[in-house]
Design a protein around this motif. Structure first.
Motif, mmCIF file in Angstrom:
data_model
loop_
_atom_site.group_PDB
_atom_site.id
_atom_site.type_symbol
_atom_site.label_atom_id
_atom_site.label_comp_id
_atom_site.label_asym_id
_atom_site.label_seq_id
_atom_site.Cartn_x
_atom_site.Cartn_y
_atom_site.Cartn_z
ATOM 1 N N ALA A 2 115.385 -41.513 -18.556
ATOM 2 C CA ALA A 2 115.042 -41.081 -19.909
ATOM 3 C C ALA A 2 113.652 -41.572 -20.273
ATOM 4 O O ALA A 2 113.227 -42.644 -19.868
ATOM 5 N N ALA A 3 112.929 -40.757 -21.012
ATOM 6 C CA ALA A 3 111.578 -41.138 -21.414
ATOM 7 C C ALA A 3 111.623 -42.321 -22.360
ATOM 8 O O ALA A 3 112.547 -42.460 -23.166
ATOM 9 N N PRO A 4 110.632 -43.223 -22.273
ATOM 10 C CA PRO A 4 110.603 -44.376 -23.169
ATOM 11 C C PRO A 4 110.350 -43.938 -24.606
ATOM 12 O O PRO A 4 109.797 -42.866 -24.860
ATOM 13 N N ALA A 5 110.759 -44.772 -25.540
ATOM 14 C CA ALA A 5 110.559 -44.443 -26.948
ATOM 15 C C ALA A 5 109.077 -44.335 -27.274
ATOM 16 O O ALA A 5 108.657 -43.471 -28.048
ATOM 17 N N ILE A 6 108.278 -45.233 -26.694
ATOM 18 C CA ILE A 6 106.832 -45.219 -26.945
ATOM 19 C C ILE A 6 106.113 -45.267 -25.600
ATOM 20 O O ILE A 6 105.978 -46.336 -25.004
ATOM 21 N N PRO A 7 105.649 -44.136 -25.096
ATOM 22 C CA PRO A 7 104.974 -44.138 -23.787
ATOM 23 C C PRO A 7 103.567 -44.712 -23.877
ATOM 24 O O PRO A 7 102.923 -44.702 -24.928
ATOM 25 N N ASN A 8 103.083 -45.233 -22.767
ATOM 26 C CA ASN A 8 101.684 -45.647 -22.653
ATOM 27 C C ASN A 8 100.821 -44.402 -22.460
ATOM 28 O O ASN A 8 101.313 -43.338 -22.073
ATOM 29 N N VAL A 9 99.519 -44.550 -22.687
ATOM 30 C CA VAL A 9 98.600 -43.417 -22.543
ATOM 31 C C VAL A 9 97.394 -43.863 -21.724
ATOM 32 O O VAL A 9 96.742 -44.856 -22.064
ATOM 33 N N VAL A 10 97.097 -43.145 -20.637
ATOM 34 C CA VAL A 10 95.923 -43.404 -19.817
ATOM 35 C C VAL A 10 95.083 -42.130 -19.765
ATOM 36 O O VAL A 10 95.562 -41.084 -19.320
ATOM 37 N N ILE A 11 93.860 -42.221 -20.264
ATOM 38 C CA ILE A 11 92.926 -41.096 -20.254
ATOM 39 C C ILE A 11 91.877 -41.361 -19.176
ATOM 40 O O ILE A 11 91.168 -42.362 -19.232
ATOM 41 N N ALA B 61 88.579 -49.207 -24.032
ATOM 42 C CA ALA B 61 87.689 -48.208 -23.436
ATOM 43 C C ALA B 61 86.905 -48.874 -22.323
ATOM 44 O O ALA B 61 86.436 -50.006 -22.468
ATOM 45 N N ALA B 62 86.762 -48.182 -21.208
ATOM 46 C CA ALA B 62 86.016 -48.714 -20.063
ATOM 47 C C ALA B 62 85.176 -47.602 -19.464
ATOM 48 O O ALA B 62 85.562 -46.435 -19.482
ATOM 49 N N GLY B 63 83.990 -47.981 -18.938
ATOM 50 C CA GLY B 63 83.129 -47.006 -18.290
ATOM 51 C C GLY B 63 82.026 -46.519 -19.201
ATOM 52 O O GLY B 63 81.499 -47.260 -20.032
ATOM 53 N N GLY B 64 81.666 -45.245 -19.072
ATOM 54 C CA GLY B 64 80.596 -44.676 -19.880
ATOM 55 C C GLY B 64 81.092 -44.274 -21.257
ATOM 56 O O GLY B 64 82.150 -43.661 -21.383
ATOM 57 N N PRO C 46 102.920 -51.217 -25.920
ATOM 58 C CA PRO C 46 102.359 -49.958 -25.405
ATOM 59 C C PRO C 46 100.839 -50.021 -25.437
ATOM 60 O O PRO C 46 100.249 -50.733 -26.257
ATOM 61 N N PHE C 47 100.187 -49.270 -24.562
ATOM 62 C CA PHE C 47 98.741 -49.369 -24.483
ATOM 63 C C PHE C 47 98.106 -47.999 -24.326
ATOM 64 O O PHE C 47 98.714 -47.044 -23.827
ATOM 65 N N LEU C 48 96.856 -47.926 -24.765
ATOM 66 C CA LEU C 48 95.978 -46.789 -24.518
ATOM 67 C C LEU C 48 94.797 -47.292 -23.709
ATOM 68 O O LEU C 48 94.106 -48.223 -24.133
ATOM 69 N N LEU C 49 94.563 -46.696 -22.556
ATOM 70 C CA LEU C 49 93.381 -46.979 -21.757
ATOM 71 C C LEU C 49 92.580 -45.699 -21.629
ATOM 72 O O LEU C 49 93.091 -44.679 -21.156
ATOM 73 N N GLN C 50 91.326 -45.731 -22.071
ATOM 74 C CA GLN C 50 90.396 -44.632 -21.794
ATOM 75 C C GLN C 50 89.407 -45.136 -20.751
ATOM 76 O O GLN C 50 88.592 -46.016 -21.029
ATOM 77 N N HIS C 51 89.515 -44.596 -19.548
ATOM 78 C CA HIS C 51 88.593 -44.983 -18.474
ATOM 79 C C HIS C 51 87.687 -43.791 -18.188
ATOM 80 O O HIS C 51 88.129 -42.765 -17.663
ATOM 81 N N SER C 52 86.406 -43.933 -18.531
ATOM 82 C CA SER C 52 85.426 -42.864 -18.326
ATOM 83 C C SER C 52 84.605 -43.180 -17.080
ATOM 84 O O SER C 52 83.778 -44.094 -17.091
ATOM 85 N N PHE C 53 84.862 -42.452 -16.026
ATOM 86 C CA PHE C 53 84.182 -42.693 -14.752
ATOM 87 C C PHE C 53 82.703 -42.338 -14.858
ATOM 88 O O PHE C 53 82.303 -41.463 -15.632
ATOM 89 N N LEU C 54 81.905 -43.004 -14.051
ATOM 90 C CA LEU C 54 80.485 -42.689 -13.973
ATOM 91 C C LEU C 54 80.233 -41.567 -12.968
ATOM 92 O O LEU C 54 79.116 -41.091 -12.826
ATOM 93 N N HIS C 55 81.265 -41.122 -12.278
ATOM 94 C CA HIS C 55 81.157 -40.073 -11.262
ATOM 95 C C HIS C 55 81.434 -38.708 -11.896
ATOM 96 O O HIS C 55 82.268 -38.603 -12.786
ATOM 97 N N VAL C 56 80.782 -37.647 -11.429
ATOM 98 C CA VAL C 56 79.838 -37.658 -10.332
ATOM 99 C C VAL C 56 78.454 -37.481 -10.931
ATOM 100 O O VAL C 56 77.985 -36.383 -11.133
ATOM 101 N N HIS C 57 77.852 -38.576 -11.234
ATOM 102 C CA HIS C 57 76.571 -38.609 -11.927
ATOM 103 C C HIS C 57 75.485 -37.935 -11.095
ATOM 104 O O HIS C 57 75.608 -37.798 -9.890
ATOM 105 N N ASP C 58 74.433 -37.501 -11.768
ATOM 106 C CA ASP C 58 73.279 -36.939 -11.083
ATOM 107 C C ASP C 58 72.054 -37.784 -11.419
ATOM 108 O O ASP C 58 71.648 -37.835 -12.571
ATOM 109 N N PRO C 59 71.457 -38.504 -10.457
ATOM 110 C CA PRO C 59 71.846 -38.540 -9.045
ATOM 111 C C PRO C 59 73.158 -39.305 -8.832
ATOM 112 O O PRO C 59 73.550 -40.113 -9.668
ATOM 113 N N PRO C 60 73.848 -39.019 -7.708
ATOM 114 C CA PRO C 60 75.146 -39.644 -7.450
ATOM 115 C C PRO C 60 75.080 -41.169 -7.428
ATOM 116 O O PRO C 60 74.036 -41.753 -7.135
ATOM 117 N N VAL C 61 76.225 -41.802 -7.719
ATOM 118 C CA VAL C 61 76.256 -43.259 -7.887
ATOM 119 C C VAL C 61 77.199 -43.922 -6.878
ATOM 120 O O VAL C 61 77.749 -44.985 -7.142
#
Length: 569
Positions: free
Chosen positions: A6-15, A117-120, A265-280
């Motif tokens: 069964a789904a939890p009452a309050i789910p975590n969120v990862v973006i 929040a993590a990343g860019g 419960p937690f919210l994580l927003q992880h904004s990757f630096l990929h695929v940057h121009d120029p690549p990283v």
């Protein structure tokens, strides 16, 4: 067969938000991609693949804001400017996401979530001083932040006019002194500020467009923009995007672990630096794709996504977590190119919630604007806190029932003007997806309007003729349903919002600047890359440990073995 829990009452969120990734570059969308992406494929196979996910604008700044708020960026002035610049260019400029705008982090924090929040970030930093951080993640619902306010790669500066050179060199010298000599910092600050304003005055009177004027600041990028920040404190200055994957990823994984320990419960927003121009791509992963540097970066992105999924699985949190993956932009960087030069608003998108949603594919168009209302709907909290009109629509019901999105029109803007509309035909049994391009100054004129059938022609190679019944039917449908989004003037048209300003400089943290170093040099990078080596060798390890040079894998590039020494401080 074991029944689904069964789904939890309050789910975590990862973006998980990627930077400039096309759908065709991921093997869950394109099996023929030259660099398969098994971890992103795993996410798609375990959840709901959004086959036609769209963004509402043609710039990363506007789309980042849209995905956070569920609103068109024209509502708060972050659309590109025809008279100004396309996106936020400087960490120390005043442009940014207004405090008055609610984000999904605001709503979840008020609903009892831990948020990070993590990343860019890419959405501005301050209004009057570095310390006010009015546009930062901390003022938009996030408890903590570790990353870069703006993901910048050192670019070739514009050739400065003779009249600008002395002032630029003077300002550069004052900033160097302040960074290295704490005893004279208070004395030199007003002198440096005076030189800074003199330089801005010369730039504003130098002629040319605002875009041309803004490029003159590349001479000072290393001092003005390359700041790695923890919350509101400068942690590393200057930084290099190359090799930063693991240190920021490690912070996100630690946040997930600490949230489980806290039982919240937690919210994580992880904004990757990929695929940057120029690549990283980190040096030891360069060449992994066997194709080019762009696909090397795609593979490193896929590896990092896999680490997040593995970590959630190891902590027995994956079934209790909503995971969303998308890209902020589509820069038509695929190799080899398969599209025409027409703008393409499609980006990758997928949701996974193993505790509640069965794997399937949504074929009809969806939008990054749908993220906020969907998250609010799934967790069952936050709707009562919404005090603004949303432009997105919740996808929870179609994802839950394996149905389709009922939204027929998805708008994409070029600055203040409507650029294109993705339209779903009214045929419920076999709907067709069309793309209609609208010309500024002559909306829906037959001579200038372009129409494509994306169902039959996804790469938009052959326009539907204006003499056909299909063209007339779609255009008349659109004429009856044109939607004018409320628009405020773009912040990016204002010189004093676009340019880096002295009051926003972190004067109190000038000692964090490392003068005279190459941010991409081996010695300076190694404090990041050492952890990456260990992590790559032991995928199940969460330790940031390092070994003696003799203990490193001898197959690793010489770069690592030469760089294994103290980093200058």
């Amino acid at each position: 067969m074991m029944a689904r829990a069964a789904a939890p009452a309050i789910p975590n969120v990862v973006i998980l938000l990627a930077n400039n990734v096309r759908t065709d570059d991921l093997s869950c969308y394109n099996p023929d991609t030259p660099a398969p992406t098994p971890n992103i494929d795993r996410l798609a196979a375990g959840g709901v693949l959004l086959r036609h996910h769209t963004v509402p604008a043609l710039t990363p700044t506007a789309n980042r804001a849209a995905h956070l708020t569920g609103q068109m960026p024209t509502r708060y002035g972050l659309q590109e400017s025809e008279q100004g610049v396309r996106q936020i260019l400087h960490t120390l400029s005043r442009a940014g996401l207004p405090n008055s705008t609610l984000t999904y982090a605001d709503l979840l924090k008020k609903s009892g979530y831990r948020t990070k929040a993590a990343g860019g970030w890419e959405l501005g930093w301050a209004c009057e001083s570095w310390a006010d951080a009015c546009h930062s993640p901390l003022k938009h619902g996030f408890d903590s932040f570790h990353g870069v306010p703006l993901s910048v790669s050192i670019s070739e500066p514009e050739q400065l006019e003779e009249s600008l050179l002395p002032t630029m060199q003077e300002l550069n010298a004052y900033l160097e002194v302040m960074a290295n000599q704490s005893a004279v910092r208070s004395i030199y600050r007003p002198i440096a500020e005076a030189a800074w304003y003199q330089w801005l005055a010369q730039v504003v009177t130098s002629g040319g467009s605002l875009r041309e004027q803004a490029r003159l600041t590349a001479e000072l990028q290393q001092k003005l923009d390359l700041l790695l920040v923890r919350d509101d404190a400068v942690a590393r200055w200057p930084y290099s995007l190359q090799g930063m994957t693991l240190p920021i990823l490690f912070e996100s994984l630690e946040f997930i672990k600490s949230s489980k320990r806290a039982g919240k419960p937690f919210l994580l927003q992880h904004s990757f630096l990929h695929v940057h121009d120029p690549p990283v791509t980190a040096p030891h992963r360069v060449g992994n794709s066997g194709v080019n540097a762009y696909y090397d970066s795609v593979l490193e992105l896929d590896w990092a996504v896999g680490r997040v999924l593995d970590h959630l699985e190891e902590l027995e949190l994956l079934d209790d977590t909503i995971v969303y993956f998308a890209s902020d932009f589509n820069d038509l960087m695929s190799y080899p190119p398969k599209t025409s030069n027409i703008t393409d608003a499609r980006v990758p998108g997928m949701f996974m919630y193993r505790g509640l949603m069965k794997p399937h594919v949504l074929h009809r168009p969806t939008s990054v604007l749908d993220l906020l209302p969907t998250v609010v709907d799934v967790i069952g909290k936050g709707a009562e806190l919404l005090s603004m009109e949303l432009d997105g629509r919740s996808l929870f019901f179609p994802m839950l029932t394996q149905g389709e999105n009922s939204q027929r029109y998805h708008y994409s803007y070029r600055g203040d003007d409507l650029d294109s509309v993705t339209i779903v035909s009214e045929d419920e049994t076999d709907p067709t997806i069309f793309k209609l391009y609208i010309t500024k100054g002559c909306q829906l004129c037959k001579e200038t309007t372009l129409l494509y059938n994306l169902t039959a022609d996804p790469y938009q190679t052959e326009a539907i003729g204006p003499e056909t019944p299909t063209f007339n039917q779609v255009v008349e449908d659109m004429r009856a349903n044109l939607f004018a989004v409320p628009t405020v003037p773009s912040q990016l048209a204002d010189f004093w919002r676009v340019m880096p300003l002295p009051p926003l400089f972190p004067w109190a943290q000038a000692a964090a600047y490392r003068a005279g170093v190459d941010p991409a040099g081996p010695a300076y990078l190694y404090s990041f890359l050492e952890a990456d080596v260990v992590f790559a060798q032991e995928p199940g390890s969460d330790e940031r440990a390092g070994g003696a040079a003799s203990e490193l894998d001898p197959s690793l590039p010489t770069f690592y073995r030469l760089a294994h020494r103290e980093v200058p401080v």
